[in-house]
Design a protein around this motif. Structure first.
Motif, PDB file in Angstrom:
ATOM      1  N   HIS A  61       0.994  -1.340  -0.022  1.00 43.23           N
ATOM      2  CA  HIS A  61       0.040   0.017  -0.096  1.00 43.23           C
ATOM      3  C   HIS A  61       0.826   1.191  -0.104  1.00 43.23           C
ATOM      4  N   VAL A  62       1.861   1.196   0.616  1.00 46.00           N
ATOM      5  CA  VAL A  62       2.850   2.447   0.744  1.00 46.00           C
ATOM      6  C   VAL A  62       3.460   2.695  -0.635  1.00 46.00           C
ATOM      7  N   LEU A  63       3.486   2.000  -1.612  1.00 42.70           N
ATOM      8  CA  LEU A  63       3.786   1.822  -3.045  1.00 42.70           C
ATOM      9  C   LEU A  63       2.737   2.336  -4.006  1.00 42.70           C
ATOM     10  N   TYR A  64       1.607   1.591  -3.720  1.00 47.30           N
ATOM     11  CA  TYR A  64       0.491   1.368  -4.591  1.00 47.30           C
ATOM     12  C   TYR A  64      -0.804   1.731  -3.952  1.00 47.30           C
ATOM     13  N   PRO A  65      -0.980   2.990  -3.397  1.00 41.54           N
ATOM     14  CA  PRO A  65      -2.224   3.331  -2.701  1.00 41.54           C
ATOM     15  C   PRO A  65      -3.348   3.207  -3.316  1.00 41.54           C
ATOM     16  N   TYR A  66      -3.935   2.076  -3.974  1.00 43.48           N
ATOM     17  CA  TYR A  66      -5.192   2.034  -4.566  1.00 43.48           C
ATOM     18  C   TYR A  66      -6.466   2.125  -3.729  1.00 43.48           C
ATOM     19  N   LEU A  67      -6.257   1.537  -2.680  1.00 44.48           N
ATOM     20  CA  LEU A  67      -7.346   1.230  -1.629  1.00 44.48           C
ATOM     21  C   LEU A  67      -7.551   2.455  -0.602  1.00 44.48           C
ATOM     22  N   ARG A 128     -10.698 -15.755  -7.004  1.00 49.62           N
ATOM     23  CA  ARG A 128     -10.881 -16.203  -8.693  1.00 49.62           C
ATOM     24  C   ARG A 128     -12.433 -16.387  -8.509  1.00 49.62           C
ATOM     25  N   ASN A 129     -12.640 -17.424  -7.622  1.00 48.32           N
ATOM     26  CA  ASN A 129     -13.913 -17.951  -7.535  1.00 48.32           C
ATOM     27  C   ASN A 129     -15.033 -16.971  -7.281  1.00 48.32           C
ATOM     28  N   LEU A 130     -14.754 -15.934  -6.667  1.00 46.32           N
ATOM     29  CA  LEU A 130     -15.444 -14.776  -6.091  1.00 46.32           C
ATOM     30  C   LEU A 130     -15.605 -13.678  -7.188  1.00 46.32           C
ATOM     31  N   LEU A 131     -14.646 -13.620  -8.201  1.00 46.82           N
ATOM     32  CA  LEU A 131     -14.558 -12.536  -9.014  1.00 46.82           C
ATOM     33  C   LEU A 131     -15.747 -12.640 -10.040  1.00 46.82           C
ATOM     34  N   ASP A 132     -16.274 -11.229 -10.334  1.00 49.24           N
ATOM     35  CA  ASP A 132     -17.237 -10.866 -11.099  1.00 49.24           C
ATOM     36  C   ASP A 132     -16.655  -9.971 -12.321  1.00 49.24           C
ATOM     37  N   ILE A 133     -16.327 -10.700 -13.253  1.00 55.31           N
ATOM     38  CA  ILE A 133     -15.780 -10.057 -14.744  1.00 55.31           C
ATOM     39  C   ILE A 133     -16.694  -9.172 -15.452  1.00 55.31           C
ATOM     40  N   VAL A 134     -17.874 -10.018 -15.782  1.00 52.98           N
ATOM     41  CA  VAL A 134     -18.830  -9.593 -16.847  1.00 52.98           C
ATOM     42  C   VAL A 134     -20.034  -8.740 -16.293  1.00 52.98           C
ATOM     43  N   GLU A 135     -20.668  -9.314 -15.270  1.00 54.86           N
ATOM     44  CA  GLU A 135     -21.750  -8.949 -14.984  1.00 54.86           C
ATOM     45  C   GLU A 135     -22.141  -7.605 -14.244  1.00 54.86           C
ATOM     46  N   GLY A 136     -20.873  -7.307 -13.418  1.00 54.90           N
ATOM     47  CA  GLY A 136     -20.924  -6.154 -12.608  1.00 54.90           C
ATOM     48  C   GLY A 136     -19.672  -5.163 -12.844  1.00 54.90           C
ATOM     49  N   GLY A 137     -19.791  -4.122 -12.599  1.00 54.35           N
ATOM     50  CA  GLY A 137     -18.582  -3.273 -12.370  1.00 54.35           C
ATOM     51  C   GLY A 137     -18.658  -2.260 -11.210  1.00 54.35           C
ATOM     52  N   SER A 138     -17.295  -2.125 -10.607  1.00 57.11           N
ATOM     53  CA  SER A 138     -17.325  -1.315  -9.453  1.00 57.11           C
ATOM     54  C   SER A 138     -15.853  -0.889  -9.460  1.00 57.11           C
ATOM     55  N   VAL A 139     -15.736   0.196  -8.549  1.00 56.07           N
ATOM     56  CA  VAL A 139     -14.321   0.568  -8.025  1.00 56.07           C
ATOM     57  C   VAL A 139     -13.600  -0.642  -7.415  1.00 56.07           C
ATOM     58  N   ARG A 140     -14.278  -1.313  -6.717  1.00 54.87           N
ATOM     59  CA  ARG A 140     -13.691  -2.347  -5.971  1.00 54.87           C
ATOM     60  C   ARG A 140     -13.094  -3.257  -6.923  1.00 54.87           C
ATOM     61  N   SER A 141     -13.913  -3.746  -7.959  1.00 54.20           N
ATOM     62  CA  SER A 141     -13.451  -4.731  -8.918  1.00 54.20           C
ATOM     63  C   SER A 141     -12.250  -4.210  -9.615  1.00 54.20           C
ATOM     64  N   VAL A 142     -12.155  -2.846  -9.911  1.00 57.00           N
ATOM     65  CA  VAL A 142     -11.073  -2.240 -10.529  1.00 57.00           C
ATOM     66  C   VAL A 142      -9.885  -2.627  -9.597  1.00 57.00           C
ATOM     67  N   GLN A 143     -10.090  -2.259  -8.397  1.00 58.69           N
ATOM     68  CA  GLN A 143      -8.767  -2.520  -7.326  1.00 58.69           C
ATOM     69  C   GLN A 143      -8.531  -3.916  -7.417  1.00 58.69           C
ATOM     70  N   SER A 144      -9.509  -4.841  -7.316  1.00 62.28           N
ATOM     71  CA  SER A 144      -9.051  -6.353  -7.402  1.00 62.28           C
ATOM     72  C   SER A 144      -8.471  -6.627  -8.616  1.00 62.28           C
ATOM     73  N   PHE A 145      -8.824  -6.233  -9.763  1.00 60.43           N
ATOM     74  CA  PHE A 145      -7.912  -6.504 -11.078  1.00 60.43           C
ATOM     75  C   PHE A 145      -6.468  -5.893 -10.908  1.00 60.43           C
ATOM     76  N   LEU A 146      -6.224  -4.746 -10.605  1.00 60.24           N
ATOM     77  CA  LEU A 146      -5.008  -4.271 -10.405  1.00 60.24           C
ATOM     78  C   LEU A 146      -4.021  -5.223  -9.585  1.00 60.24           C
ATOM     79  N   LEU A 147      -4.670  -5.417  -8.552  1.00 61.12           N
ATOM     80  CA  LEU A 147      -3.939  -6.349  -7.507  1.00 61.12           C
ATOM     81  C   LEU A 147      -3.713  -7.762  -8.027  1.00 61.12           C
TER      82      LEU A 147
END
Length: 577
Positions: A61-67, A128-147
């Motif tokens: 987080h100290v290098l990549y403060p996405y959250l 990965r089992n909890l990941l929602d790639i197609v059906e939803g879009g949120s800032v939290r999902s962007v954060q998950s993708f980057l990490l």
């Protein structure tokens, strides 16, 4: 108004979406009810979970403060209390949390190196089992993708790394994070700054993976500067309030300040990649001074222009983020020192990428010119190329020494450096520059062979030190040792037959036209008959502690494919993919 009319949402509900952007979903993103379904999840023991999330805050987080650290930590505490319904969109939060655990498992110094990948993969599978790639879009999902993109940097799997970063960028764009008005209209400063940090995280990761894998950037330079940079302010100071009101006398944040400096540096990196590694880069002569040292067209920069920008960037850094500062015993002091070292590592690598094409071109030309005197008309250009090549070698030596001096006591320790996968990238790139330097008699006049061999020894020592992290590192070290032994021999043999031979200009410069600093398709033949020889037998070739060498049979296939015009081994990295 439309949302209220269609779904019956109250103004208070709509306001809550703005206040919690990490939970916000697109109204038109498909079945938004999917996240409200019941699901089962597994948590590690509380002590283990606490350790992993602490590792994340300390090293990532100290290098990549996405959250939003405060919000994530609050939800983390609620999770363990087990209160029903206290975390909105709990599924996406659990996905993010398991992604944090996966990345932290690769950096946790309390876990044996050989166990880290197995633990990390377990958490990745859950995420990965909890990941929602197609059906939803949120800032939290962007954060998950980057990490997740960062996680796959540690696994030497370019394809999922590339794809997850791409998913993060596309999801962010679908949310409008690339538009300045999206963050400007945020309900408060805290939300606004989070949205900007996330979008600029997409830009940063886009440029990092393009640099690593040698592929084109998705986000162009104009789109990258549309959204203002985040403010260098502590998260705790970003209290709730109108976004237009900037609190007075806010405490500057070392995390956000470091992040902003990194973003500015990688803007320069983008120009290096575009000007000297893209498919648009075409060279007509082995030493094309205009191409490197003069702007031929609008939108293209010379080596000197970019070097000047690097100089200005370096001067703009605050004193506490410069490596001249001494490491402090307290937590903040050690964090600042590590940030300073990593900034230094990053700027050395960008500078190396800037000068490496010049080094490549100079060596190719020197190979064919031999001992012939340089015409007076081109003497200045020749000396300019030579000095750039010498500086490139000097930068490589500094990059190696920074890692050699800053590493921890054990291979699994982070010390004051970047994550080990970045160090491996920096070391490999620098080591190939040292191999190239030994091919040039003009460079060796200015940089002694003793310095080259000492830098080589340090690079190989640290790479061997990192071997337990994965088989790919062993392949990189094997490749380097093969190149170190074979390339000088091949150049020496070919040079004797090169008199009177006119180089094929296209072939001589094709290594610069591949469109990347590190194209993964390059895969050198796997060496055979690797033997361990006594130190005395290799003392004339390798430093004394480097006991692995290759028998003459190893070079038979290399003889048939060796081309002195082709320096792709200098310009690429043999990654899996």
């Amino acid at each position: 108004m439309i949302q209220h009319k269609v779904s019956g949402a109250t103004p208070l509900d709509i306001q809550s979406l703005n206040q919690h952007p990490q939970r916000r979903c697109l109204p038109a993103s498909g079945n938004t009810n999917i996240t409200h379904k019941q699901f089962d999840y597994v948590l590690p023991p509380r002590r283990r979970a606490d350790t992993l999330i602490s590792v994340y805050w300390k090293y990532v987080h100290v290098l990549y403060p996405y959250l939003d650290k405060i919000q994530v930590q609050e939800d983390y505490e609620k999770l363990w209390k087990g209160d029903d319904g206290t975390i909105e969109d709990e599924r996406s939060y659990m996905c993010l949390l398991n992604t944090i655990f996966a990345l932290s498992s690769q950096l946790d110094e309390s876990t044996p190196v050989e166990e880290r990948e197995r633990f990390a993969h377990t958490y990745y599978t859950r995420a990965r089992n909890l990941l929602d790639i197609v059906e939803g879009g949120s800032v939290r999902s962007v954060q998950s993708f980057l990490l997740l993109g960062q996680y796959f940097q540690s696994t030497n799997e370019p394809h999922p790394c590339w794809m997850f970063v791409g998913l993060g960028i596309r999801t962010a764009q679908s949310l409008g994070l690339h538009l300045p008005e999206t963050s400007e209209r945020a309900a408060d400063i805290r939300t606004r700054e989070l949205l900007r940090r996330v979008w600029h995280g997409c830009i940063l990761m886009d440029r990092v993976v393009c640099m690593t894998y040698g592929r084109p950037c998705m986000i162009g330079p104009k789109a990258a500067v549309t959204v203002p940079l985040p403010l260098p302010i502590e998260e705790e100071e970003l209290m709730r309030g109108p976004a237009q009101e900037r609190p007075a006398q806010l405490q500057r944040s070392c995390v956000a300040e470091f992040y902003v400096h990194s973003l500015k540096l990688y803007a320069i990196l983008h120009d290096v990649l575009f000007n000297f590694y893209s498919v648009n880069f075409q060279q007509t002569r082995p030493l094309d001074a205009d191409k490197y040292f003069g702007s031929l067209s609008e939108g293209q920069s010379s080596v000197f222009e970019i070097e000047h920008r690097l100089f200005k960037w370096e001067n703009s850094i605050s004193d506490h983020l410069k490596v001249a500062s001494k490491p402090q015993a307290d937590e903040l002091g050690s964090q600042l020192y590590r940030q300073a070292v990593i900034l230094h590592q990053r700027q050395l690598h960008v500078r190396l990428l800037l000068l490496r094409p010049v080094l490549s071109s100079f060596i190719t030309t020197e190979f064919y010119n031999g001992d012939r005197s340089v015409p007076l008309a081109s003497e200045l250009s020749h000396r300019t190329f030579l000095q750039c090549a010498i500086v490139c070698v000097s930068v490589a030596l500094k990059a190696i020494d920074t890692i050699y001096q800053g590493r921890g006591h054990n291979a699994g320790d982070i010390g004051s450096l970047a994550a080990w996968w970045y160090n491996v990238l920096y070391l490999y790139t620098s080591a190939t520059v040292l191999i190239a330097a030994r091919l040039s008699s003009a460079i060796m006049v200015d940089v002694s062979e003793e310095l080259i061999l000492d830098g080589w020894r340090k690079a190989m020592e640290v790479l061997d030190w990192y071997n337990p992290f994965g088989a790919s590192i062993k392949r990189l070290t094997t490749t380097l040792r093969l190149l170190f032994d074979a390339v000088p021999q091949q150049y020496s043999r070919f040079k004797g037959n090169s008199r009177g031979f006119q180089p094929d200009t296209l072939s001589a410069t094709r290594n610069l036209d591949q469109g990347s600093p590190s194209m993964p398709p390059l895969r050198p033949p796997e060496p055979t008959n690797i033997v361990a020889m006594p130190v005395a037998e290799t003392a004339n070739t390798l430093p004394q502690d480097d006991t692995n060498t290759f028998s003459s049979e190893c070079f038979l296939d290399f003889d048939t494919v060796f081309d002195p015009n082709d320096l792709s081994w200098l310009m690429t990295i043999p990654l899996d993919g």
